[in-house]
Design a protein around this motif. Sequence first.
Motif, mmCIF file in Angstrom:
data_model
loop_
_atom_site.group_PDB
_atom_site.id
_atom_site.type_symbol
_atom_site.label_atom_id
_atom_site.label_comp_id
_atom_site.label_asym_id
_atom_site.label_seq_id
_atom_site.Cartn_x
_atom_site.Cartn_y
_atom_site.Cartn_z
ATOM 1 N N VAL A 7 2.462 -3.768 8.695
ATOM 2 C CA VAL A 7 1.090 -3.541 8.229
ATOM 3 C C VAL A 7 0.390 -2.754 9.317
ATOM 4 C CG1 VAL A 7 -1.107 -4.606 7.615
ATOM 5 C CG2 VAL A 7 1.045 -5.650 6.852
ATOM 6 N N CYS A 8 -0.129 -1.604 8.955
ATOM 7 C CA CYS A 8 -0.791 -0.749 9.944
ATOM 8 C C CYS A 8 -2.054 -1.451 10.476
ATOM 9 C CB CYS A 8 -1.167 0.603 9.328
ATOM 10 S SG CYS A 8 -1.953 1.708 10.523
ATOM 11 N N ILE A 9 -2.201 -1.458 11.786
ATOM 12 C CA ILE A 9 -3.368 -2.108 12.396
ATOM 13 C C ILE A 9 -4.321 -1.080 13.014
ATOM 14 C CG2 ILE A 9 -2.151 -4.271 12.846
ATOM 15 C CD1 ILE A 9 -1.918 -3.332 15.803
ATOM 16 N N ALA A 10 -4.100 0.192 12.674
ATOM 17 C CA ALA A 10 -4.913 1.241 13.293
ATOM 18 C C ALA A 10 -6.320 1.335 12.702
ATOM 19 C CB ALA A 10 -4.211 2.589 13.188
ATOM 20 N N CYS A 11 -6.549 0.742 11.528
ATOM 21 C CA CYS A 11 -7.910 0.666 10.978
ATOM 22 C C CYS A 11 -7.966 -0.542 10.042
ATOM 23 C CB CYS A 11 -8.303 1.981 10.271
ATOM 24 S SG CYS A 11 -7.914 2.047 8.515
ATOM 25 N N PRO A 12 -9.167 -0.919 9.595
ATOM 26 C CA PRO A 12 -9.287 -2.159 8.803
ATOM 27 C C PRO A 12 -8.631 -2.121 7.425
ATOM 28 C CG PRO A 12 -11.410 -1.522 9.742
ATOM 29 C CD PRO A 12 -10.480 -0.368 9.952
ATOM 30 N N GLY A 14 -5.518 -1.543 6.630
ATOM 31 C CA GLY A 14 -4.276 -2.312 6.730
ATOM 32 C C GLY A 14 -3.212 -1.883 5.736
ATOM 33 N N CYS A 15 -2.886 -0.624 5.702
ATOM 34 C CA CYS A 15 -1.869 -0.121 4.763
ATOM 35 C C CYS A 15 -0.518 -0.798 4.994
ATOM 36 C CB CYS A 15 -1.681 1.386 4.945
ATOM 37 S SG CYS A 15 -3.105 2.364 4.483
ATOM 38 N N PRO A 16 0.159 -1.192 3.904
ATOM 39 C CA PRO A 16 1.530 -1.705 4.028
ATOM 40 C C PRO A 16 2.482 -0.521 4.249
ATOM 41 C CG PRO A 16 0.834 -1.746 1.744
ATOM 42 C CD PRO A 16 -0.326 -1.217 2.531
ATOM 43 N N GLY A 31 3.841 4.662 2.627
ATOM 44 C CA GLY A 31 2.803 3.648 2.465
ATOM 45 C C GLY A 31 1.554 3.942 3.271
ATOM 46 N N ASN A 32 1.662 4.871 4.228
ATOM 47 C CA ASN A 32 0.512 5.193 5.078
ATOM 48 C C ASN A 32 -0.411 6.178 4.366
ATOM 49 O OD1 ASN A 32 2.979 6.791 5.607
ATOM 50 N ND2 ASN A 32 1.566 8.079 6.759
ATOM 51 N N LYS A 33 -1.725 5.921 4.522
ATOM 52 C CA LYS A 33 -2.716 6.829 3.934
ATOM 53 C C LYS A 33 -3.074 7.958 4.894
ATOM 54 C CE LYS A 33 -5.158 3.320 1.174
ATOM 55 N NZ LYS A 33 -4.458 3.502 -0.070
ATOM 56 N N CYS A 34 -2.663 7.843 6.157
ATOM 57 C CA CYS A 34 -2.966 8.912 7.112
ATOM 58 C C CYS A 34 -1.881 8.938 8.188
ATOM 59 C CB CYS A 34 -4.364 8.732 7.732
ATOM 60 S SG CYS A 34 -4.462 7.412 8.936
ATOM 61 N N VAL A 35 -1.952 9.946 9.053
ATOM 62 C CA VAL A 35 -0.884 10.137 10.044
ATOM 63 C C VAL A 35 -0.809 8.994 11.053
ATOM 64 C CG1 VAL A 35 -0.814 12.641 9.851
ATOM 65 C CG2 VAL A 35 -2.393 11.583 11.476
HETATM 66 S S1 SF4 Z 1 -5.699 4.474 6.515
HETATM 67 FE FE1 SF4 Z 1 -4.368 5.240 8.156
HETATM 68 S S2 SF4 Z 1 -5.030 4.133 10.006
HETATM 69 FE FE2 SF4 Z 1 -5.869 3.036 8.251
HETATM 70 S S3 SF4 Z 1 -4.394 1.412 7.818
HETATM 71 FE FE3 SF4 Z 1 -3.877 3.181 6.486
HETATM 72 S S4 SF4 Z 1 -2.381 4.365 7.639
HETATM 73 FE FE4 SF4 Z 1 -3.357 2.940 9.099
#
Ligand code: SF4
Length: 122
Positions: A7-12, A14-16, A31-35
């Motif tokens: 689970v991405c913790i880089a922003c709230p 939390g993309c799987p 599954g990531n919405k951004c790089v």
């Molecule tokens: S939008 Fe980007 S930074 Fe935020 S949780 Fe998804 S992949 Fe991570």
Amino acid sequence: MSTENYVCIACPIGCPLELVHEGDQIVDVSGNKCVRGAKYARQEFTDPRRTFSTTVPIEGSNWARLPVKLAAPVPKDRILEAAQAVHQLRVQAPIRMGEVLARDLLGLDGVNVVATRSLGRA
Ligand code: SF4
């Protein structure tokens, strides 16, 4: 091929994340919405790191403990060692927010212990 899930913790949000690999070779991240999510998954797979905030005893202040944080993450398997090293620190007031209390913790470049608030003398 195998998959790892994070689970991405880089922003709230939390993309799987799903990382596909063949041995040590990363084949795909999805599954990531951004790089940042892809970067996080690759980091987790190749060299997982963690950071933390805590407090250390301070002398000469009206407060007993000073909040501190690590300026950079440490390898996940050294986090306990890092916490033990930080908890051995003893500091003296006054301290300014952002002041570096210990440099290159455990010999790790840039892993400084930094005060996260200012505390004056009692
Ligand atoms: S939008 Fe980007 S930074 Fe935020 S949780 Fe998804 S992949 Fe991570």
